[in-house]
Design an enzyme around this catalytic site. Structure first.
Site, short mmCIF file in Angstrom:
data_model
loop_
_atom_site.label_atom_id
_atom_site.label_comp_id
_atom_site.label_asym_id
_atom_site.label_seq_id
_atom_site.Cartn_x
_atom_site.Cartn_y
_atom_site.Cartn_z
CE LYS A 180 -4.81 -5.21 -5.71
NZ LYS A 180 -6.02 -5.87 -5.41
CE1 TYR A 193 -4.54 -9.31 -1.45
CE2 TYR A 193 -3.07 -9.88 -3.16
CZ TYR A 193 -4.07 -8.76 -2.52
OH TYR A 193 -4.01 -7.60 -2.97
CG PHE A 220 -10.90 -14.81 -4.84
CD1 PHE A 220 -9.68 -14.04 -4.48
CD2 PHE A 220 -12.12 -14.58 -4.13
CE1 PHE A 220 -9.75 -13.59 -3.10
CE2 PHE A 220 -12.08 -14.01 -2.99
CZ PHE A 220 -11.04 -13.29 -2.44
NE ARG A 234 -9.96 -1.30 2.81
CZ ARG A 234 -9.82 -2.40 1.99
NH1 ARG A 234 -8.67 -3.12 1.76
NH2 ARG A 234 -11.00 -3.33 1.89
CB THR A 266 -13.41 -5.34 -3.38
OG1 THR A 266 -13.12 -4.98 -1.78
CG2 THR A 266 -12.56 -6.40 -3.94
NE ARG A 322 -9.34 -1.65 -4.89
CZ ARG A 322 -9.57 -2.24 -3.89
NH1 ARG A 322 -10.45 -1.99 -2.96
NH2 ARG A 322 -8.37 -3.06 -3.33
CG ASN A 330 -8.92 -4.62 -6.93
OD1 ASN A 330 -7.65 -4.70 -7.03
ND2 ASN A 330 -9.76 -4.88 -6.04
CG HIS A 363 -3.38 -4.20 -1.02
ND1 HIS A 363 -4.16 -5.01 -0.51
CD2 HIS A 363 -2.56 -3.93 -0.08
CE1 HIS A 363 -3.95 -5.44 0.69
NE2 HIS A 363 -2.87 -4.55 1.01
CD GLU A 413 -1.50 -5.90 4.03
OE1 GLU A 413 -1.68 -4.41 3.69
OE2 GLU A 413 -2.45 -6.84 3.73
#
Ligand code: DAT
Ligand code: MG
Length: 138
Positions: free
Chosen positions: A9, A49, A57, A85, A91, A102, A112, A115, A126
């Site tokens: 990110k 998203y 948010f 993950r 998150t 993260r 964070n 992704h 995606e």
């Protein structure tokens, strides 16, 4: 074998740790099937998203995800979706386990660092969002 989409990110790219993040995935045994750096428009971030469009948010998320360059990649490996993950951690970086990406590189719930697709269904949306079939080189 499974494929998953990972994004470094904008916060992590700004911190200059995209190489460290990519390296971690290589060390964990994933193959990089595709990789590129790009900058999303806010509208494109909104489409990526879209599942979160009703969340409070959403606007902040789209603003952040279009605030600077990102690195997008497709990783391949056994159980790639759930293993990635786990390596990402929770998150909220404050709640993420020691040693997760993260925890190491995230700043807060919004910023964070990384992704990862959360399911086969998400990965199937995606991966083609960022890469055409011709760009997936195994
Ligand atoms: P994840 O990225 O762990 O799959 P998610 O899909 O629930 O988490 O949310 C997508 C992203 O939106 C998340 O990485 C960061 C942001 N986000 C989630 N909850 C948030 C909140 N309460 N406040 C601000 N940003 C949030
Ligand atoms: Mg998610």
């Amino acid at each position: 074998m499974e494929r998953t989409l990972v994004l470094v990110k904008p916060d992590a790219v700004r911190k200059n740790v995209s190489g460290k993040i990519i390296s971690r995935f290589e060390e964990e045994g994933f193959r990089i099937v595709a990789l590129k750096k790009l900058k999303l428009t806010k509208e494109q971030a909104g489409r990526f998203y879209i599942v979160h469009k009703e969340r409070s948010f959403y606007d902040e998320l789209c603003e952040f995800m279009s605030s600077g360059p990102i690195v997008a990649m497709v990783l391949e490996g056994e159980n790639a979706i759930s293993r990635v993950r786990q390596i990402l951690g929770a998150t909220d970086p404050a709640k993420a386990e020691e040693g997760t990406l993260r925890k190491l590189y995230g700043s807060n719930m919004g910023e964070n660092a990384v992704h990862g697709s959360d399911s086969v269904e998400s990965a199937n949306y995606e991966i083609p969002f960022f890469f055409s079939g011709l760009e997936l080189v195994g």
